[in-house]
Scaffold this active site. Structure first.
Site, PDB file in Angstrom:
ATOM      1  N   ARG A  99     -47.472 -25.705  30.276  1.00 68.68           N
ATOM      2  CA  ARG A  99     -46.025 -25.648  30.426  1.00 68.68           C
ATOM      3  C   ARG A  99     -45.335 -27.042  29.752  1.00 68.68           C
ATOM      4  NH1 ARG A  99     -41.648 -24.618  35.655  1.00 68.68           N
ATOM      5  NH2 ARG A  99     -42.556 -22.650  34.878  1.00 68.68           N
ATOM      6  N   HIS A 125     -40.972 -17.587  28.356  1.00 66.83           N
ATOM      7  CA  HIS A 125     -41.707 -17.675  29.489  1.00 66.83           C
ATOM      8  C   HIS A 125     -42.228 -16.276  29.597  1.00 66.83           C
ATOM      9  CE1 HIS A 125     -42.861 -19.144  33.374  1.00 66.83           C
ATOM     10  NE2 HIS A 125     -41.351 -19.401  33.857  1.00 66.83           N
ATOM     11  N   GLN A 128     -43.247 -14.840  33.044  1.00 64.71           N
ATOM     12  CA  GLN A 128     -42.067 -14.582  34.022  1.00 64.71           C
ATOM     13  C   GLN A 128     -41.460 -13.088  33.701  1.00 64.71           C
ATOM     14  OE1 GLN A 128     -40.342 -16.692  36.498  1.00 64.71           O
ATOM     15  NE2 GLN A 128     -39.664 -14.656  37.107  1.00 64.71           N
ATOM     16  N   ASP A 218     -30.449 -16.437  35.776  1.00 69.56           N
ATOM     17  CA  ASP A 218     -31.119 -17.443  35.924  1.00 69.56           C
ATOM     18  C   ASP A 218     -30.145 -18.948  36.075  1.00 69.56           C
ATOM     19  OD1 ASP A 218     -33.203 -19.582  35.751  1.00 69.56           O
ATOM     20  OD2 ASP A 218     -33.642 -18.861  33.607  1.00 69.56           O
ATOM     21  N   CYS A 257     -35.225 -15.688  38.576  1.00 70.11           N
ATOM     22  CA  CYS A 257     -36.586 -16.153  38.252  1.00 70.11           C
ATOM     23  C   CYS A 257     -36.980 -17.428  39.312  1.00 70.11           C
ATOM     24  CB  CYS A 257     -36.858 -16.625  36.770  1.00 70.11           C
ATOM     25  SG  CYS A 257     -35.842 -17.783  36.302  1.00 70.11           S
ATOM     26  N   ARG A 285     -45.466 -12.903  40.233  1.00 65.45           N
ATOM     27  CA  ARG A 285     -46.190 -13.701  39.186  1.00 65.45           C
ATOM     28  C   ARG A 285     -47.579 -13.918  39.234  1.00 65.45           C
ATOM     29  NH1 ARG A 285     -42.981 -17.744  37.036  1.00 65.45           N
ATOM     30  NH2 ARG A 285     -45.009 -18.206  35.614  1.00 65.45           N
TER      31      ARG A 285
HETATM   32  N1   CP Z   1     -39.718 -19.277  37.875  1.00 64.17           N
HETATM   33  C1   CP Z   1     -40.655 -20.519  37.511  1.00 64.17           C
HETATM   34  O1   CP Z   1     -41.330 -20.748  36.385  1.00 64.17           O
HETATM   35  O2   CP Z   1     -40.400 -21.084  38.633  1.00 64.17           O
HETATM   36  P1   CP Z   1     -41.407 -22.784  38.616  1.00 64.17           P
HETATM   37  O3   CP Z   1     -40.304 -23.429  37.641  1.00 64.17           O
HETATM   38  O4   CP Z   1     -41.135 -23.212  39.633  1.00 64.17           O
HETATM   39  O5   CP Z   1     -42.674 -22.581  38.187  1.00 64.17           O
END
Ligand code: CP
Length: 302
Positions: A99, A125, A128, A218, A257, A285
């Site tokens: 990430r 992402h 997601q 989002d 998300c 997920r």
């Molecule tokens: N939706 C998502 O990626 O959540 P986090 O940022 O908590 O990993």
């Protein structure tokens, strides 16, 4: 193989991951050894709840070991280069889940030759959106191509990955953003080149949308955004997902998300209401990521 975005998967591979995720969800015991003897490094430059926990749990359930690396400890690009970090990780681990702030960092991590999976960057992402589409499939066990999906908010990483997934699967997706907050132009060019016949429509006029089965939103301020709350509320407030909107659109599912900024992009009433599938979406997920890992390591032989 690397999964830096859903552009790295063919349409048939995306379909396969979704089918596999469904199978793993009902029969997890059949996949307990998919990562046996393998260790996966998880390099995170940004905070996470869902992504970190679902990857760590998923890797454990597949018989592997997850090693969480806080970027404040590793200091990519400061203590050593991203390429050197990746080459060292390849001495001991068989993959990197990352990430990062910038998509280019993921490209630098591919210097290692072990698989790199994007756990969120500024542009994409992918995990997601796989979970998003699996959730929509579960909510509408029909040909998904008849479902009207509406995304409201910023044309951010979550939106762009949903757009790639929708384009690959020929889904009807309408993306409505405030003016100046639409998807990236380079991204649009790539989407149009890879999927010239896609059914993704981008606009700014929410009043022009008459119906949606699924309404997805989002946060209006993504991690790393620097604009003020006042500026954000002024631009985005007309795009809030609230009870009046879901009733007008005759929506039957609301997605987010998470994390949500309650009563900004979505009201409490809707987020906690009967149309909300956000926890099913978060749970999914786990299954899509397990499916992706199984495909990469068992079927593609990484
Ligand atoms: N939706 C998502 O990626 O959540 P986090 O940022 O908590 O990993």
């Amino acid at each position: 193989m690397n999964v830096l975005s859903l552009f790295d998967l063919s349409a048939s591979q995306i379909k396969h991951v979704l089918e596999l995720a469904g199978a793993i969800k009902v029969h997890p015991a059949g996949y307990q050894s998919s990562l046996k003897g393998r260790s996966i490094a998880m390099l995170f430059e940004k905070p996470s709840l869902r992504t970190r926990v679902s990857f760590e749990v998923g890797i454990h359930q597949l018989g592997g070991q997850a090693i969480y690396l806080d970027a404040q400890m590793v200091e990519p690009g400061q203590r050593e280069t991203e390429e050197d970090i990746a080459r060292n990780l390849a001495c001991w681990t068989q993959g990197i889940v990352a990430r990062v702030f910038k998509h280019d960092t993921l490209k630098q991590l591919t210097a290692s030759k072990i698989p790199v999976i994007n756990a969120l960057c500024d542009q994409h992402h992918p995990c997601q959106s796989l979970a998003d589409i699996l959730t929509i499939q579960e909510r509408y066990p029909v040909d998904l191509r008849v479902v009207d999906i509406l995304y409201l908010g910023e044309g951010n990483n979550v939106c762009q990955s949903l757009m790639v997934g929708a384009a690959a699967l020929d889904l009807k997706l309408t993306v409505i953003t405030p003016p100046q907050f639409g998807p990236n132009q380079d991204f649009m060019a790539q989407l149009n080149a890879q999927y010239p016949h896609h059914k993704v429509v981008v606009g700014t006029d929410l009043n022009a949308v008459e119906h949606a089965d699924v309404v997805y939103t989002d946060t209006w301020l993504s991690m790393g955004d620097t604009r003020s709350e006042q500026e954000t509320l002024a631009a985005f407030s007309p795009y809030q997902v609230n009870q009046a909107l879901v009733e007008r659109l005759q929506a039957t599912t609301v997605l987010h998300c998470l994390p949500a900024h309650r009563n900004h992009e979505v009201t409490d009433e809707v987020l906690d209401g009967p149309l909300s599938s956000v926890l099913q979406q978060a749970e999914n997920r786990l299954y899509v990521q397990k499916a992706l890992l199984h495909m990469i390591y068992q079927e593609l032989g990484a």
